[in-house]
Scaffold this motif. Structure first.
Motif, short mmCIF file in Angstrom:
data_model
loop_
_atom_site.label_atom_id
_atom_site.label_comp_id
_atom_site.label_asym_id
_atom_site.label_seq_id
_atom_site.Cartn_x
_atom_site.Cartn_y
_atom_site.Cartn_z
N GLU A 263 1.77 -3.84 -3.77
CA GLU A 263 1.48 -4.26 -2.40
C GLU A 263 1.16 -3.07 -1.51
O GLU A 263 0.29 -3.14 -0.64
CB GLU A 263 2.68 -5.04 -1.84
N ALA A 264 1.89 -1.96 -1.71
CA ALA A 264 1.63 -0.75 -0.91
C ALA A 264 0.23 -0.21 -1.21
O ALA A 264 -0.53 0.17 -0.31
CB ALA A 264 2.69 0.31 -1.19
N LEU A 265 -0.13 -0.18 -2.50
CA LEU A 265 -1.47 0.30 -2.88
C LEU A 265 -2.54 -0.64 -2.33
O LEU A 265 -3.60 -0.21 -1.87
CB LEU A 265 -1.57 0.37 -4.41
N ARG A 266 -2.25 -1.95 -2.39
CA ARG A 266 -3.23 -2.91 -1.87
C ARG A 266 -3.45 -2.71 -0.37
O ARG A 266 -4.58 -2.74 0.13
CB ARG A 266 -2.73 -4.34 -2.13
N ALA A 267 -2.32 -2.51 0.37
CA ALA A 267 -2.42 -2.33 1.82
C ALA A 267 -3.23 -1.07 2.15
O ALA A 267 -4.10 -1.09 3.02
CB ALA A 267 -1.02 -2.23 2.43
N ALA A 268 -2.94 0.02 1.43
CA ALA A 268 -3.68 1.27 1.67
C ALA A 268 -5.15 1.09 1.33
O ALA A 268 -6.04 1.56 2.03
CB ALA A 268 -3.07 2.40 0.84
N PHE A 269 -5.41 0.35 0.25
CA PHE A 269 -6.79 0.10 -0.19
C PHE A 269 -7.54 -0.68 0.87
O PHE A 269 -8.68 -0.37 1.24
CB PHE A 269 -6.74 -0.67 -1.50
N GLU A 270 -6.91 -1.74 1.41
CA GLU A 270 -7.58 -2.59 2.39
C GLU A 270 -7.75 -1.92 3.74
O GLU A 270 -8.66 -2.24 4.49
CB GLU A 270 -6.79 -3.89 2.54
#
Length: 596
Positions: A72-79
Motif C-alpha cells: 500500500e505504501a509503494l502504491r501510494a508513492a507510485f500514484e
C-alpha cells in the motif's frame, strides 16, 4: 443438559481457534517482515511443547499484514508521482515468502510429531485407567474383604488421578465408568462411617468452591477466557471424589447451572460475531457490486474518468473500514473486489493511452500557432497583424487539451507572443502618455490618502483605509516608466509601515482560514490528496518563475537609472515569490499533518 461427562481433557478440549477469534495486534507493536521471520526462526528452534499455535498464527498474520502495508505504501508513492499518473501499479515480488513457508513447515512438522506423541501417550493412559477401573470393580465385588482392600482402593484412586489425559473420545465414558465403579465400592464398603463421612465432607467443600468459581465466571467480561477457565474447573471436578448421596444431585445441579450460564454466553458471543460477519459480508458484496456496475463505455473524457477514479478510491477507503467476514468468504470477496478495481484501472490505462496521442496532436497544433504568433509579434502593421493574431487566438480555442506537464508552458509562450504585439500596439497608440499621467496622478492620490492615516486613527478605521487604498492602487493601470520605480517604492514603504504600525497580518489570517478549510476535509483522504497536488503544482510553478527571474537578472546591469530601477523591481518580485513559496510549504505541511 449433562455437561460433566461430555467435557474433554485439558490438552484436547474444544476451544475457539485463532481462525474463530480474530486477533487485532497493537499497531504500536507492528514489526517488519524480516523481524517476524527472525521471531519465527527462533520459534522453530524450540521444542514442540514450547511452540504456541496462537503465537505462530499471530506472526503469520503479522507477516502478511506487513507485506500488505508495504504494498500500500509503494502504491501510494507510485500514484503520487506525476510521472506515473497513467501507469498501472504492479506490486514487487515477495522474496521472503519462501522462507516464511519453510519456517511454518518446520513448526507444523514439530506440532504434528507432538500430536502423534500425545495420541500414543493418551492411548497408554486409557489402558492404564481401564486397568485401575477393572481392579476397583473386582475389589467392589469382594464384599468379604472390602475393608481390608480399602488402603489399596485409596492407592488406586491416587494412581487414577496421576494418570494423564486420554483420547478425547474416551474421556466421558472413562470418567463415568470410574465414578460408577468408585461409588459401587463406597456403597459396599463397610469401614468406619466417620472416615467415609469425612471424605464426603471434604469432597463437598471442594465442589462447593468449584461451584462458586463457576458462578463468578458467569459475570466475566471476557467470554472466551471464561469458557476456557470453565473447562479447567470441570477437570478439577472430575478429580474430586463423590459426596454423600444426600448432596450428590443438588451440588451437581448447582455446578451444571453455573456452567450453563457460561456456555450460553459463549454460544451467544459467537452467534453475535456470526451476525457481524454476515453484515460485513453484505457490505463488502455491495461494494463489489458498486464497482462492477461502473459503465466503462460512458466514460469518454478525462473528467469522467477522474470522477470515476475518485469513486473507486472512496470505495477502497470504505472497504478498509469494514471488518472481517467468515473465513470461507473473506478472501473470495477480497479477490472479487480487487479484480473489479484492477479491471477499472486497466480500462483507464487503455483510455489514457489513446487520449495521450490526442494530447500530443493538440500540442503539435498549438506549437505551430505559437510559432506563427512569434513571427508576428514584432510587426508594426497594427491592423492587419491584429486581425491575424485574433484569428490565431480563435483557432487556439478550437484545439483541445495538451499534456499537463507542458500546458502552462505552451500557453505562456502563446500569450507572451500575443501580448507583446498588443503591448507594442498600445504603446504606439494615441493617448498612452495621457493615460499613464492620469494613472500617476491617481496613484499619488492613493499615497496621499495613506499618509493621512496617523497614530490617532482608530485601528479598525486604519485597517479599512489601508485595504481600500490597496484595492484602489491595484485597480489603477500603468504609469510612465520613468516614475514607476519611485512611486512603487514609496507606496510599498508606506503600506509596510501601516502593516507594522497597525499589526495587519493578512498572511496569518489567510493561513488560519486555510487550516480551518483543511480541518473540514479531515477524514476525506481523496480531497486532502487533491488539495496537496494542487499546492505542489503551485509550488513548482512558483519555483520555475523564481528560477526564470533570477536567470533574467543576469542579463541586466545597474549602470543606468532605468536599469537600477528594473533590478530593484526584480528583487522585490523575487522576495514576494520566496514569501509565496514559504507560505505554500507551510500549507503543504498542514495538509501532511492532517493526513497522518
Amino acid at each position: 443438559m449433562d455437561l460433566n461427562p461430555q467435557l474433554p481433557d485439558s490438552e484436547n478440549r474444544v476451544n475457539p481457534t485463532p481462525a474463530d477469534v480474530e486477533t487485532n495486534s497493537n499497531p504500536s507493536s507492528r514489526k517488519s517482515r524480516e523481524e517476524i521471520l527472525v521471531l519465527l526462526a527462533e520459534l522453530s528452534l524450540k521444542e514442540s511443547d514450547d511452540i504456541s499455535r496462537e503465537e505462530t498464527t499471530r506472526l503469520k498474520q503479522a507477516y502478511y499484514a506487513a507485506r500488505h502495508a508495504e504494498i500500500e505504501a509503494l502504491r501510494a508513492a507510485f500514484e503520487q508521482d506525476e510521472e506515473n499518473k497513467d501507469a498501472r501499479f504492479v506490486a514487487p515480488e515477495d522474496t521472503t515468502e519462501e522462507r516464511l513457508k519453510e519456517l511454518l513447515g518446520i513448526i507444523r512438522d514439530k506440532k504434528a510429531d507432538q500430536a502423534r506423541r500425545i495420541e500414543s501417550m493418551q492411548n497408554e493412559n486409557l489402558a492404564r485407567k481401564k486397568a485401575v477401573i477393572e481392579e476397583i470393580e473386582s475389589m467392589s465385588r469382594d464384599t468379604d474383604n472390602i475393608n481390608r482392600l480399602f488402603p489399596r482402593f485409596r492407592e488406586l484412586q491416587q494412581e487414577f488421578k496421576a494418570i494423564g489425559d486420554v483420547p478425547p473420545t474416551a474421556v466421558s465414558e472413562t470418567w463415568k465408568n470410574y465414578q460408577e465403579t468408585v461409588e459401587r465400592f463406597y456403597d459396599q464398603l463397610k469401614i468406619n462411617k466417620d472416615l467415609r463421612d469425612y471424605d464426603f465432607k471434604k469432597n463437598l467443600e471442594a465442589k462447593e468452591a468449584l461451584c462458586y468459581e463457576a458462578e463468578l465466571l458467569g459475570t466475566a467480561e471476557d467470554v472466551v477466557d471464561a469458557f476456557r477457565s470453565l473447562q479447567e474447573l470441570h477437570e478439577k471436578w472430575r478429580a474430586i471424589g463423590p459426596v454423600d448421596k444426600e448432596f450428590r444431585e443438588s451440588i451437581w445441579n448447582r455446578f451444571r447451572e453455573a456452567s450453563s450460564v457460561v456456555n450460553k454466553k459463549y454460544q451467544a458471543f459467537f452467534e453475535d460475531r456470526k451476525q457481524q460477519e454476515q453484515a460485513n459480508e453484505d457490505a463488502k458484496t455491495k461494494l463489489c457490486e458498486e464497482i462492477e456496475s461502473i459503465d466503462f463505455e460512458s466514460l469518454k473524457s478525462y473528467a469522467s474518468w477522474d470522477a470515476a477514479t475518485r469513486r473507486i478510491l472512496d470505495a477502497q477507503a470504505r472497504w478498509k473500514t469494514i471488518g472481517f467476514c467468515s473465513r470461507k468468504t473473506n478472501k473470495k470477496l477480497f479477490d472479487r473486489f480487487r479484480a473489479a478495481c484492477d479491471a477499472f484501472f486497466a480500462r483507464k490505462s487503455e483510455f489514457y493511452s489513446t487520449y495521450r496521442n490526442e494530447l500530443d496532436e493538440n500540442l503539435a497544433r498549438k506549437t505551430a500557432l505559437c510559432e506563427k504568433a512569434e513571427a508576428l509579434k514584432d510587426s508594426t502593421d497594427w491592423r492587419e497583424t491584429a486581425d491575424k493574431i485574433i484569428e490565431l487566438q480563435k483557432e487556439w480555442k478550437t484545439i483541445g487539451s495538451v499534456p499537463k506537464r507542458v500546458s502552462d508552458q505552451i500557453w505562456n509562450r502563446f500569450t507572451a507572443a500575443c501580448e507583446e504585439f498588443f503591448n507594442n500596439r498600445r504603446k504606439a497608440a494615441h493617448g498612452v502618455r495621457e493615460t499613464e499621467n492620469a494613472n500617476l496622478k491617481a496613484k499619488k492620490a492613493v499615497i496621499a490618502s495613506l499618509r493621512e492615516i496617523t497614530d490617532e486613527t482608530p485601528r479598525d478605521a486604519a485597517i479599512a483605509a489601508v485595504k481600500e487604498a490597496i484595492a484602489r492602487w491595484q485597480s489603477i493601470g500603468h504609469v510612465p516608466m520613468r516614475d514607476k520605480a519611485k512611486i512603487t517604492e514609496t507606496y510599498r514603504k508606506l503600506v509596510d509601515t501601516m502593516y507594522e504600525k497597525f499589526d495587519i497580518r493578512e498572511q496569518r489570517a489567510s493561513m488560519a482560514r486555510f487550516e480551518s478549510s483543511v480541518s473540514s476535509m479531515k477524514g476525506d483522504s481523496s480531497r486532502m490528496l487533491s488539495e496537496r497536488e494542487r499546492l505542489l503544482r503551485a509550488y513548482e510553478k512558483k519555483t520555475a518563475e523564481l528560477a526564470t527571474i533570477e536567470n533574467n537578472m543576469g542579463f541586466f546591469t545597474s549602470t543606468s537609472k532605468s536599469g537600477d530601477s528594473m533590478m530593484k523591481e526584480m528583487e522585490r518580485r523575487i522576495k514576494r515569490i520566496k514569501e509565496d513559496l514559504e507560505s505554500l510549504k507551510q500549507k503543504i505541511k498542514i495538509v501532511d499533518d492532517n493526513l497522518n
